[in-house]
Design a protein around this motif. Structure first.
Motif, mmCIF file in Angstrom:
data_model
loop_
_atom_site.group_PDB
_atom_site.id
_atom_site.type_symbol
_atom_site.label_atom_id
_atom_site.label_comp_id
_atom_site.label_asym_id
_atom_site.label_seq_id
_atom_site.Cartn_x
_atom_site.Cartn_y
_atom_site.Cartn_z
ATOM 1 N N ARG A 173 0.813 -1.219 0.000
ATOM 2 C CA ARG A 173 0.000 0.000 0.000
ATOM 3 C C ARG A 173 0.846 1.268 0.000
ATOM 4 N N GLY A 174 2.048 1.189 0.534
ATOM 5 C CA GLY A 174 2.942 2.329 0.495
ATOM 6 C C GLY A 174 3.446 2.581 -0.914
ATOM 7 N N GLY A 175 3.255 3.770 -1.421
ATOM 8 C CA GLY A 175 3.666 4.099 -2.778
ATOM 9 C C GLY A 175 2.665 3.712 -3.844
ATOM 10 N N THR A 176 1.656 2.941 -3.462
ATOM 11 C CA THR A 176 0.618 2.522 -4.397
ATOM 12 C C THR A 176 -0.589 3.440 -4.259
ATOM 13 N N MET A 177 -1.074 3.959 -5.374
ATOM 14 C CA MET A 177 -2.180 4.920 -5.348
ATOM 15 C C MET A 177 -3.427 4.348 -6.002
ATOM 16 N N SER A 178 -4.576 4.696 -5.462
ATOM 17 C CA SER A 178 -5.857 4.312 -6.047
ATOM 18 C C SER A 178 -6.219 5.315 -7.139
ATOM 19 N N MET A 179 -6.616 4.809 -8.282
ATOM 20 C CA MET A 179 -6.934 5.693 -9.392
ATOM 21 C C MET A 179 -8.371 6.199 -9.306
ATOM 22 N N VAL A 180 -8.619 7.315 -9.964
ATOM 23 C CA VAL A 180 -9.962 7.914 -10.002
ATOM 24 C C VAL A 180 -10.481 7.834 -11.434
ATOM 25 N N ASP A 181 -11.801 7.770 -11.554
ATOM 26 C CA ASP A 181 -12.444 7.623 -12.852
ATOM 27 C C ASP A 181 -12.824 8.994 -13.394
ATOM 28 N N LEU A 182 -12.053 9.482 -14.349
ATOM 29 C CA LEU A 182 -12.315 10.801 -14.919
ATOM 30 C C LEU A 182 -13.433 10.782 -15.944
ATOM 31 N N ARG A 183 -14.022 9.632 -16.190
ATOM 32 C CA ARG A 183 -15.191 9.591 -17.062
ATOM 33 C C ARG A 183 -16.356 10.351 -16.447
ATOM 34 N N SER A 236 -14.511 12.339 -19.591
ATOM 35 C CA SER A 236 -13.459 11.664 -20.343
ATOM 36 C C SER A 236 -14.046 10.475 -21.104
ATOM 37 N N PRO A 237 -13.604 10.237 -22.332
ATOM 38 C CA PRO A 237 -14.140 9.112 -23.098
ATOM 39 C C PRO A 237 -13.596 7.760 -22.670
ATOM 40 N N VAL A 238 -12.507 7.754 -21.880
ATOM 41 C CA VAL A 238 -11.908 6.502 -21.431
ATOM 42 C C VAL A 238 -11.489 6.632 -19.964
ATOM 43 N N PHE A 239 -11.178 5.484 -19.363
ATOM 44 C CA PHE A 239 -10.668 5.475 -17.990
ATOM 45 C C PHE A 239 -9.166 5.737 -18.039
ATOM 46 N N HIS A 240 -8.796 7.001 -17.874
ATOM 47 C CA HIS A 240 -7.382 7.345 -17.841
ATOM 48 C C HIS A 240 -6.776 6.892 -16.512
ATOM 49 N N TYR A 241 -5.482 6.663 -16.513
ATOM 50 C CA TYR A 241 -4.784 6.245 -15.297
ATOM 51 C C TYR A 241 -4.403 7.508 -14.528
ATOM 52 N N ALA A 242 -5.322 7.942 -13.679
ATOM 53 C CA ALA A 242 -5.219 9.244 -13.020
ATOM 54 C C ALA A 242 -5.396 9.115 -11.514
ATOM 55 N N VAL A 243 -4.789 10.048 -10.786
ATOM 56 C CA VAL A 243 -4.936 10.136 -9.333
ATOM 57 C C VAL A 243 -5.138 11.600 -8.951
ATOM 58 N N ALA A 244 -5.643 11.800 -7.743
ATOM 59 C CA ALA A 244 -5.877 13.158 -7.254
ATOM 60 C C ALA A 244 -4.565 13.791 -6.792
ATOM 61 N N VAL A 274 -9.087 20.550 -23.166
ATOM 62 C CA VAL A 274 -9.636 19.295 -22.652
ATOM 63 C C VAL A 274 -11.152 19.368 -22.819
ATOM 64 N N PRO A 275 -11.720 18.723 -23.843
ATOM 65 C CA PRO A 275 -13.141 18.876 -24.165
ATOM 66 C C PRO A 275 -14.073 18.024 -23.322
ATOM 67 N N TRP A 276 -13.853 18.046 -22.026
ATOM 68 C CA TRP A 276 -14.720 17.305 -21.116
ATOM 69 C C TRP A 276 -15.614 18.307 -20.397
ATOM 70 N N ASP A 277 -16.876 17.983 -20.235
ATOM 71 C CA ASP A 277 -17.826 18.921 -19.635
ATOM 72 C C ASP A 277 -17.378 19.379 -18.251
ATOM 73 N N GLY A 278 -16.880 18.443 -17.438
ATOM 74 C CA GLY A 278 -16.476 18.801 -16.085
ATOM 75 C C GLY A 278 -15.325 19.779 -16.051
ATOM 76 N N VAL A 279 -14.436 19.689 -17.025
ATOM 77 C CA VAL A 279 -13.304 20.617 -17.098
ATOM 78 C C VAL A 279 -13.758 21.944 -17.686
ATOM 79 N N ARG A 280 -14.566 21.897 -18.721
ATOM 80 C CA ARG A 280 -15.071 23.127 -19.329
ATOM 81 C C ARG A 280 -15.894 23.950 -18.349
ATOM 82 N N GLN A 281 -16.607 23.263 -17.448
ATOM 83 C CA GLN A 281 -17.436 23.944 -16.461
ATOM 84 C C GLN A 281 -16.665 24.358 -15.222
#
Length: 286
Positions: free
Chosen positions: A136-146, A150-158, A239-246
Motif C-alpha cells: 500500500r505504500g507508494g501505491t495509489m488508487s486511481m480515479v475515474d475521470l469519465r 473523459s471518453p476513457v478510464f485514464h490512469y489518473a490520481v488526485a 480538454v473537451p470534457w464537460d467537467g473541465v469546461r465547467q
C-alpha cells in the motif's frame, strides 16, 4: 491510440492481428500453460518452468482487434539507435465510456495489468495483478475521470499539492494528474495553465499525492534534472470534457519527463491501482 469517432487525417481504423515478440516468465512458482479455452493472445506453444526463469522468445498474437494505425512510422533523424525508432503506436488505456467510443486495444484482450520499465525500455503485459495487494505504500488508487466527461478510464490520481517554480499553486477545485506515457513533458488544461505561474514559463514542477496507506507520493521534473533523452516542456491543451469546461476540475497529463526519474510505471488496470517505481523487470508477457 485515438479514441472516439473523430477523423484526424492520419489515423486509419483497421481490423487485424496485433503481434508481440518477447519472452514469457513464471512469477507464481508454478508451471504456466494455456488455461482451459485459451484466451486471445495466448501462444499455445508457450510454456515456462517455475523458478522465475525467462523462457525462450515467444510470439503472442491477439487476433482480430480493432486498431487505429498510421500509414507509416518514420524514425526521427539521428534516432536510429533508439529502441523506439521504428516502434508503432499502441495505446494502453483499457476501459471506455461506452459503445460510442472506438474499442481500446487492451479492452479487446484479457490483459489485466501492464508495466513500463524506463531503464530497460521494457513493456510487460500481464494477466495477473503485478502490484501485491499488501503493498500500500507508494501505491495509489486511481480515479475515474469519465465522471468529468473523459471518453476513457485514464490512469489518473488526485493531486493534493501542485508546486510551480518553487511556489505552491492554490485552487478551489480538485486537480487530477493523468500518467501518460504518450506525452513527452506536461500538458495542462488551459484554465489551469493561464491561471497559474505555468503561463510565465516553467523551469520546474512537482506534484504531491497520497498512497493507499496515507504516505506521501511525489513526482516532479525540471529543466535542470530532465536531460539527455528527457525533455521537460509544459504546454496548454484543450480538454473537451464537460467537467473541465465547467470549471469543476483541472487536469494535468504528466508524461515521460515525470516518469523517467521514477524508473518504472505499473498499472493494475482492473484493480485500478498504480505505482511508480518498484516495477517487475525482465519479462515481456506474464
Amino acid at each position: 491510440e485515438i479514441y472516439g469517432l473523430q477523423e484526424d487525417g492520419v489515423t486509419r481504423w483497421v481490423l487485424g492481428d496485433a503481434r508481440f515478440d518477447g519472452e514469457v516468465v513464471d512469477v507464481t512458482g508454478e508451471t504456466v500453460g494455456p488455461p482451459v479455452g485459451p484466451p486471445a493472445g495466448w501462444s499455445e506453444t508457450s510454456k515456462v518452468t517455475s523458478g522465475n526463469k525467462l523462457a525462450t522468445k515467444q510470439r503472442f498474437t491477439f487476433p482480430e482487434v480493432l486498431l487505429g494505425v498510421t500509414s507509416e512510422v518514420t524514425a526521427k533523424e539521428g534516432s536510429s539507435g533508439s529502441p523506439a525508432s521504428y516502434a508503432p503506436f499502441v495505446g494502453l488505456v483499457k476501459e471506455r465510456a461506452g459503445d460510442w467510443i472506438r474499442p481500446t486495444f487492451l479492452g479487446q484482450t484479457d490483459v489485466t495489468s501492464f508495466s513500463l520499465d524506463f531503464t530497460t525500455d521494457t513493456l510487460v503485459l500481464s494477466r495477473r495483478e503485478q502490484i501485491p495487494r499488501e503493498s500500500r505504500g507508494g501505491t495509489m488508487s486511481m480515479v475515474d475521470l469519465r465522471l468529468l466527461g473523459s471518453p476513457v478510464f485514464h490512469y489518473a490520481v488526485a493531486v493534493e499539492e501542485l508546486w510551480i517554480n518553487g511556489s505552491r499553486h492554490k485552487t478551489d477545485v480538485p486537480i487530477y494528474v493523468v500518467f501518460d506515457s504518450g506525452t513527452t513533458g506536461m500538458l495542462v488544461d488551459r484554465d489551469l495553465f493561464y491561471g497559474s505561474d505555468l503561463a510565465l514559463g516553467t523551469f520546474e514542477c512537482h506534484m504531491k499525492m497520497r498512497a493507499e496507506d496515507g504516505s506521501r507520493v511525489q513526482i516532479g521534473s525540471s529543466l535542470r534534472t530532465c536531460t539527455s533523452r528527457c525533455l521537460f516542456l509544459t504546454l496548454p491543451i484543450d480538454v473537451p470534457w464537460d467537467g473541465v469546461r465547467q470549471g469543476k476540475a483541472h487536469v494535468i497529463f504528466a508524461g515521460l519527463a515525470f516518469m523517467f526519474n521514477q524508473g518504472s510505471l505499473t498499472v493494475d488496470a482492473d484493480a485500478r491501482r498504480v505505482r511508480l517505481g518498484g516495477g517487475f523487470k525482465g519479462a515481456a508477457f506474464l
